[in-house]
Design an enzyme around this catalytic site. Structure first.
Site: not given
Ligand code: NDP
Ligand code: OXD
Length: 308
Positions: A223, A271
């Protein structure tokens, strides 16, 4: 009969209607899927955060809101949303992210831009092996973990960073504030797959960008707010960061006068890193409704306090 409301941009209805109906049938669920149930009669909402639906107050019997998006930052703070909120974890979306991230890492690793730029001369530069190129993935959730594992399979030494402690085969896992320095200090390519929360804002800032080896590359499909834009631009100008590939931004679409567009060392993608895929996502939604109806815990519930 289970009443399910579809609340997303109208053009999504055409692509989701049939896959959702098929997945409900496959799961043995009798569902009345509509765009226009009376709010007080809705059992579940299939939801995209950019839908018109923002006030959940009238959805008095709704058991859960099932997001079609992985990122929930636009909805997690909605005070009218009292029912459980589940984010999307979709095998199709994950596969797309793994492909996109691997492609952009290999672009940097193999020096593909240089090859394209030097089509007027025979000037061999042999890239190192992947095993000589440390890569770090910030975020080890559904997407970060899958990308880290694919990059490790390709031979890169991969470090991952998360909030909580983890142990993943083949990945050096770091966590928490103290782990970030170690995760960044050797990383030649950094991939951001963190959610947008108050705790992750500006994870890459002037100080953390300075921890990276000179010339490191940044890939951000997470993001926009994860990166402090002015700090990244300054680091690109000074050569501390060699190049950045950015898929997500604080304001989307990225305004045409934003310096990222014109910067020679930035690639902007609109995106598109990974999209939820209707057929696989519909099965995930159906499975969650099946669990809900069976009185079992829903999958991928968002923790409102953590914001993801
Ligand atoms: P998850 O919720 O499965 O994973 C998030 C990860 O970030 C976890 O490992 C979590 O740690 C870690 N995290 C959260 N907060 C912190 C912190 N303060 N410090 C360190 N690590 C942290 O999310 P997804 O993997 O499913 O997706 C990640 C992001 O990808 C989404 O939130 C979205 O913003 C983005 N996205 C973008 C897309 C695009 O097309 N560009 C498409 C889909 C998603 P922990 O494992 O310990 O909880
Ligand atoms: C999502 C994205 O969060 O598309 O699914 O970015």
């Amino acid at each position: 009969m289970i009443n399910v409301q579809f609340a997303a941009l109208p053009e999504r209805w055409a692509s989701y209607q049939a896959p959702l109906r098929a997945a409900f049938a496959e799961a043995g669920l009798e569902v009345d899927l509509r765009l226009d149930h009376a709010p007080g009669e809705v059992d579940y909402v299939v939801y995209a955060p950019n839908s018109e639906l923002q006030d959940f107050t009238p959805y008095t019997r709704c058991k859960a809101v099932l997001s079609l998006w992985a990122g929930v930052e636009k909805i997690v703070g909605n005070q009218t949303l009292k029912m459980p909120l589940c984010r999307m974890v979709d095998p199709g979306l994950t596969a797309g992210m793994v492909e996109w991230v691997s492609g952009h890492v290999l672009r940097y690793h193999l020096g593909i831009d240089r090859t394209i730029r030097t089509q007027d001369r025979w000037d061999p530069v042999v890239p190192p092996l992947a095993e000589e190129r440390p890569v770090t993935v910030l975020g080890l959730g559904a997407l970060g973990q899958a990308c880290a594992q694919m990059l490790a399979k390709l031979g890169f030494p991969v470090t991952g960073w998360s909030r909580s402690e983890k142990s993943i085969d083949g990945i050096t896992c770091r966590h928490g504030e103290p782990g970030l320095r170690a995760a960044l200090s050797a990383a030649e390519i950094v991939i951001l797959l963190l959610p947008d929360t108050p705790a992750t804002e500006n994870t890459l800032n002037r100080d953390t960008l300075a921890l990276l080896p000179r010339g490191a590359r940044i890939i951000n499909p997470g993001r926009g707010p994860l990166v402090e834009d002015d700090a990244l631009l300054a680091a690109l100008d000074s050569g501390q960061i060699g190049h950045a590939t950015l898929d997500v931004f604080r304001v989307e679409p990225l305004p045409l006068d934003h310096p990222y567009w014109a910067h020679p060392n930035v690639t902007v993608t609109p995106h598109i890193a990974a999209e939820t895929r209707a057929i696989t996502a519909a099965r995930v939604i159906a499975e969650n409704i099946r669990l809900g109806e069976a009185g079992q815990p829903l999958r991928h519930q968002v923790d409102r306090n953590l914001g993801y």
